[in-house]
Structures are given as C-alpha cells and as structure tokens.
Write a protein that holds these residues in place. Structure first.
Motif, mmCIF file in Angstrom:
data_model
loop_
_atom_site.group_PDB
_atom_site.id
_atom_site.type_symbol
_atom_site.label_atom_id
_atom_site.label_comp_id
_atom_site.label_asym_id
_atom_site.label_seq_id
_atom_site.Cartn_x
_atom_site.Cartn_y
_atom_site.Cartn_z
ATOM 1 N N HIS A 41 33.644 34.501 27.467
ATOM 2 C CA HIS A 41 33.587 34.111 28.879
ATOM 3 C C HIS A 41 34.848 33.313 29.199
ATOM 4 O O HIS A 41 35.233 32.423 28.440
ATOM 5 C CB HIS A 41 32.365 33.231 29.168
ATOM 6 C CG HIS A 41 31.073 33.857 28.773
ATOM 7 N ND1 HIS A 41 30.467 34.838 29.506
ATOM 8 C CD2 HIS A 41 30.269 33.649 27.700
ATOM 9 C CE1 HIS A 41 29.339 35.199 28.919
ATOM 10 N NE2 HIS A 41 29.211 34.494 27.806
ATOM 11 N N ILE A 42 35.449 33.616 30.339
ATOM 12 C CA ILE A 42 36.643 32.877 30.742
ATOM 13 C C ILE A 42 36.718 32.824 32.266
ATOM 14 O O ILE A 42 36.378 33.779 32.949
ATOM 15 C CB ILE A 42 37.925 33.504 30.147
ATOM 16 C CG1 ILE A 42 39.128 32.622 30.439
ATOM 17 C CG2 ILE A 42 38.154 34.899 30.672
ATOM 18 C CD1 ILE A 42 40.362 33.001 29.658
ATOM 19 N N PHE A 43 37.130 31.658 32.765
ATOM 20 C CA PHE A 43 37.400 31.494 34.190
ATOM 21 C C PHE A 43 38.867 31.780 34.434
ATOM 22 O O PHE A 43 39.714 31.488 33.604
ATOM 23 C CB PHE A 43 37.103 30.066 34.652
ATOM 24 C CG PHE A 43 35.658 29.799 34.915
ATOM 25 C CD1 PHE A 43 35.059 30.282 36.063
ATOM 26 C CD2 PHE A 43 34.898 29.083 34.014
ATOM 27 C CE1 PHE A 43 33.732 30.051 36.312
ATOM 28 C CE2 PHE A 43 33.563 28.835 34.249
ATOM 29 C CZ PHE A 43 32.968 29.323 35.400
ATOM 30 N N GLY A 44 39.151 32.325 35.598
ATOM 31 C CA GLY A 44 40.530 32.571 35.966
ATOM 32 C C GLY A 44 40.680 32.512 37.467
ATOM 33 O O GLY A 44 39.692 32.499 38.207
ATOM 34 N N TYR A 45 41.900 32.454 37.907
ATOM 35 C CA TYR A 45 42.203 32.445 39.328
ATOM 36 C C TYR A 45 43.034 33.677 39.633
ATOM 37 O O TYR A 45 43.902 34.061 38.856
ATOM 38 C CB TYR A 45 42.944 31.163 39.717
ATOM 39 C CG TYR A 45 42.086 29.943 39.567
ATOM 40 C CD1 TYR A 45 41.213 29.566 40.583
ATOM 41 C CD2 TYR A 45 42.116 29.179 38.412
ATOM 42 C CE1 TYR A 45 40.408 28.459 40.442
ATOM 43 C CE2 TYR A 45 41.304 28.072 38.258
ATOM 44 C CZ TYR A 45 40.452 27.723 39.277
ATOM 45 O OH TYR A 45 39.639 26.632 39.140
ATOM 46 N N LEU A 46 42.766 34.266 40.758
ATOM 47 C CA LEU A 46 43.433 35.502 41.150
ATOM 48 C C LEU A 46 44.026 35.309 42.539
ATOM 49 O O LEU A 46 43.338 34.894 43.460
ATOM 50 C CB LEU A 46 42.406 36.633 41.146
ATOM 51 C CG LEU A 46 42.901 38.054 41.234
ATOM 52 C CD1 LEU A 46 43.798 38.360 40.047
ATOM 53 C CD2 LEU A 46 41.718 39.000 41.223
ATOM 54 N N ASP A 47 45.300 35.579 42.658
ATOM 55 C CA ASP A 47 46.003 35.449 43.933
ATOM 56 C C ASP A 47 46.560 36.817 44.297
ATOM 57 O O ASP A 47 47.458 37.319 43.627
ATOM 58 C CB ASP A 47 47.128 34.429 43.803
ATOM 59 C CG ASP A 47 47.812 34.150 45.131
ATOM 60 O OD1 ASP A 47 47.336 34.652 46.179
ATOM 61 O OD2 ASP A 47 48.818 33.428 45.117
ATOM 62 N N ILE A 48 46.002 37.412 45.335
ATOM 63 C CA ILE A 48 46.483 38.739 45.738
ATOM 64 C C ILE A 48 47.118 38.713 47.126
ATOM 65 O O ILE A 48 47.190 39.735 47.784
ATOM 66 C CB ILE A 48 45.355 39.793 45.664
ATOM 67 C CG1 ILE A 48 44.173 39.414 46.560
ATOM 68 C CG2 ILE A 48 44.913 39.999 44.258
ATOM 69 C CD1 ILE A 48 43.148 40.509 46.664
ATOM 70 N N THR A 49 47.599 37.553 47.555
ATOM 71 C CA THR A 49 48.269 37.483 48.858
ATOM 72 C C THR A 49 49.559 38.303 48.843
ATOM 73 O O THR A 49 49.909 38.917 49.846
ATOM 74 C CB THR A 49 48.577 36.023 49.236
ATOM 75 O OG1 THR A 49 49.296 35.413 48.162
ATOM 76 C CG2 THR A 49 47.314 35.256 49.512
ATOM 77 N N ASN A 50 50.273 38.329 47.718
ATOM 78 C CA ASN A 50 51.496 39.133 47.623
ATOM 79 C C ASN A 50 51.160 40.621 47.670
ATOM 80 O O ASN A 50 51.954 41.414 48.144
ATOM 81 C CB ASN A 50 52.248 38.813 46.337
ATOM 82 C CG ASN A 50 52.812 37.414 46.361
ATOM 83 O OD1 ASN A 50 53.060 36.871 47.421
ATOM 84 N ND2 ASN A 50 52.994 36.825 45.200
#
Length: 127
Positions: free
Chosen positions: A113-122
């Motif tokens: 299990h892992i938390f992550g952040y995703l930025d798809i504004t680009n």
C-alpha cells in the motif's frame, strides 16, 4: 633420527583434540556459508518483488492519468495487470491535483500500500 616435535614424541592423545577442533571449525564455516546463502536468496526474492511492485505502480499511474483525463469524477478503479492487481482510491485535492492510494497485490501473495500525489494539470494544457 631424533624426533623434535612434541606430538611425535608424546603419543598420549594430543592429536585427537586438534583434529576435533579442526573439524568443528570446518563445520562452523560450512554452516555459516549455508545460512548466508539462504539469507541472500531470500533477500533477492524480496528485491525482485519490490521491483515488480514499483513497475506495477508506475504502469498504474500512467493508466490512471489517462482515465482521469476521460472521467474527472473517478473515485475508485481496479487494474488487472499480468504481474498482479492494483486497486486505486482517488481523492480530489484541487483542480487537476489528486491524492491517490495504491493497493497492489502481486501473483505471489505479496501486498503493498502506498499513498501518492498526482498532478495532471500539465496534461490538460497539452490536450
């Protein structure tokens, strides 16, 4: 010819303790090497599982980016890959920014299990 060494002059059992001590040292060295080999084998198996997990997470991140571009209200998704299954829980933080929980299970019963952040504004700007 005169014998100079004490163990050749005196035959009262000096050789037996020396032979037993040598055998004990050889056995200890052999058992230690076997144990080290087993530990290295297990460590290698765990490292291979870790590489599989990292690959699964990277593949899933890219698939998730494409799915989020199609459906901005995506909350959960399950991906079936050849090396295992990954369940994804997505939380919207801001426009184009997400907090993601990856729960991966490989073909061997290993769970991660892992938390992550995703930025798809680009990604939005490129389309």
């Amino acid at each position: 010819m005169k014998k100079i060494l004490s163990y050749t002059n005196n035959e009262k059992g000096f050789m037996l303790p020396m032979v037993m001590f040598t055998i004990a040292l050889v056995l200890i060295a052999t058992i230690t090497n076997i144990q080290l080999y087993q530990n290295n084998k297990q460590m290698t198996a765990h490292q291979l599982e870790q590489v599989k997990m990292e690959s699964l997470i990277q593949i899933t991140r890219e698939k998730l980016k494409k799915d989020l571009l199609k459906d901005k209200d995506l909350k959960r998704n399950l991906y079936h890959l050849p090396e295992g299954n990954i369940s994804v829980v997505v939380t919207l933080l801001a426009t184009g920014k997400y907090k993601v929980l990856f729960s991966a299970t490989t073909v061997t019963p290993f769970t991660f299990h892992i938390f992550g952040y995703l930025d798809i504004t680009n990604e939005f700007l490129n389309k």
